[in-house]
Write a protein that holds these residues in place. Structure first.
Motif, short mmCIF file in Angstrom:
data_model
loop_
_atom_site.label_atom_id
_atom_site.label_comp_id
_atom_site.label_asym_id
_atom_site.label_seq_id
_atom_site.Cartn_x
_atom_site.Cartn_y
_atom_site.Cartn_z
N VAL A 110 30.44 34.62 45.46
CA VAL A 110 29.66 35.35 46.47
C VAL A 110 29.95 36.84 46.39
O VAL A 110 29.03 37.66 46.40
CB VAL A 110 29.97 34.80 47.89
CG1 VAL A 110 29.42 35.72 48.96
CG2 VAL A 110 29.40 33.40 48.04
N ILE A 111 31.22 37.22 46.28
CA ILE A 111 31.58 38.64 46.22
C ILE A 111 31.00 39.29 44.98
O ILE A 111 30.42 40.38 45.04
CB ILE A 111 33.11 38.80 46.29
CG1 ILE A 111 33.60 38.44 47.69
CG2 ILE A 111 33.54 40.21 45.92
CD1 ILE A 111 35.10 38.29 47.81
N VAL A 112 31.12 38.63 43.83
CA VAL A 112 30.57 39.18 42.59
C VAL A 112 29.05 39.29 42.70
O VAL A 112 28.45 40.30 42.30
CB VAL A 112 30.99 38.33 41.37
CG1 VAL A 112 30.21 38.72 40.12
CG2 VAL A 112 32.48 38.48 41.12
N GLY A 113 28.40 38.28 43.27
CA GLY A 113 26.95 38.32 43.44
C GLY A 113 26.50 39.46 44.34
O GLY A 113 25.53 40.17 44.04
N VAL A 114 27.20 39.66 45.45
CA VAL A 114 26.86 40.75 46.37
C VAL A 114 27.04 42.10 45.67
O VAL A 114 26.19 42.99 45.80
CB VAL A 114 27.71 40.67 47.66
CG1 VAL A 114 27.62 41.95 48.47
CG2 VAL A 114 27.29 39.48 48.50
N LEU A 115 28.12 42.26 44.92
CA LEU A 115 28.33 43.52 44.20
C LEU A 115 27.24 43.75 43.16
O LEU A 115 26.77 44.88 42.98
CB LEU A 115 29.70 43.53 43.53
CG LEU A 115 30.89 43.70 44.46
CD1 LEU A 115 32.20 43.52 43.71
CD2 LEU A 115 30.86 45.06 45.15
N MET A 116 26.81 42.69 42.47
CA MET A 116 25.74 42.83 41.49
C MET A 116 24.43 43.23 42.16
O MET A 116 23.71 44.10 41.66
CB MET A 116 25.57 41.52 40.70
CG MET A 116 26.71 41.24 39.74
SD MET A 116 26.57 39.63 38.94
CE MET A 116 25.16 39.92 37.88
#
Length: 190
Positions: A110-116
């Motif tokens: 989720v964190i990586v997706g939000v940053l992307m």
């Protein structure tokens, strides 16, 4: 027998020389400290953290040199602690943070997706909003400041919350209710 020359050459990269000599936990600790400080400095935009890198590098290099000077028996007997022994006696897989591996992995995704998504769309959205507000006569310089500093702001808030939680000791477990022992058996009929 390990080559001392190769150990010194590998020792130029923090942790690699230790791993070559068979001290995997020690090497992984130094590798994580060195590259982790660079990653943290980059992620937080705080170049001052990079001052830790030479300290880690010199420690790793000279510790590796000391290990190469040992006889094979002494090298085998040398301790190989992970994180300088801070986690000795603790099985990593049993730490509370790893109890729910799927949830932790999910949060990472989720964190990586939000940053992307932020990196992909935020600039376009801020640019369009900025153009609209400028046409309406508003000053929008602050909007770009928010755009550039939002990741560091969010990470800073998360770090503060985690720090407060660690200082408070997390959730306190309530002790189970204790009954006072009176020394007599309860009067149960058989």
């Amino acid at each position: 027998m390990k080559s001392k020359g190769l150990a010194v050459i590998f020792g130029l990269m923090p942790g690699a020389g230790h791993m070559y000599l068979g001290k995997m936990k020690r090497g992984m600790t130094l590798l994580l400290l060195f590259w982790g400080s660079l990653a943290l400095a980059t992620l937080l935009g705080m170049g001052a953290i990079c001052f830790a890198m030479p300290v880690v590098w010199f420690y790793a290099f000279f510790d590796n040199l000391n290990l190469t000077a040992l006889t094979p028996e002494e090298l085998k007997a040398a301790p190989d602690p992970f994180m300088f022994g801070l986690l000795d006696g603790v099985e990593l897989s049993k730490l509370r943070i790893f109890e729910k591996k799927n949830a932790m992995l999910g949060w990472c995704f989720v964190i990586v997706g939000v940053l992307m998504l932020y990196n992909t769309f935020a600039h376009s959205i801020i640019s369009a909003l900025s153009d609209l507000l400028e046409r309406l006569g508003f000053y929008v310089g602050w909007l770009w400041d928010v755009y550039y500093n939002l990741p560091q702001l969010v990470i800073g808030v998360v770090i503060i919350i985690l720090g407060i939680r660690f200082m408070r000791g997390g959730k306190k477990k309530q002790p189970e209710e204790l009954r006072q022992y009176t020394g007599e058996r309860s009067e149960q009929k058989q």
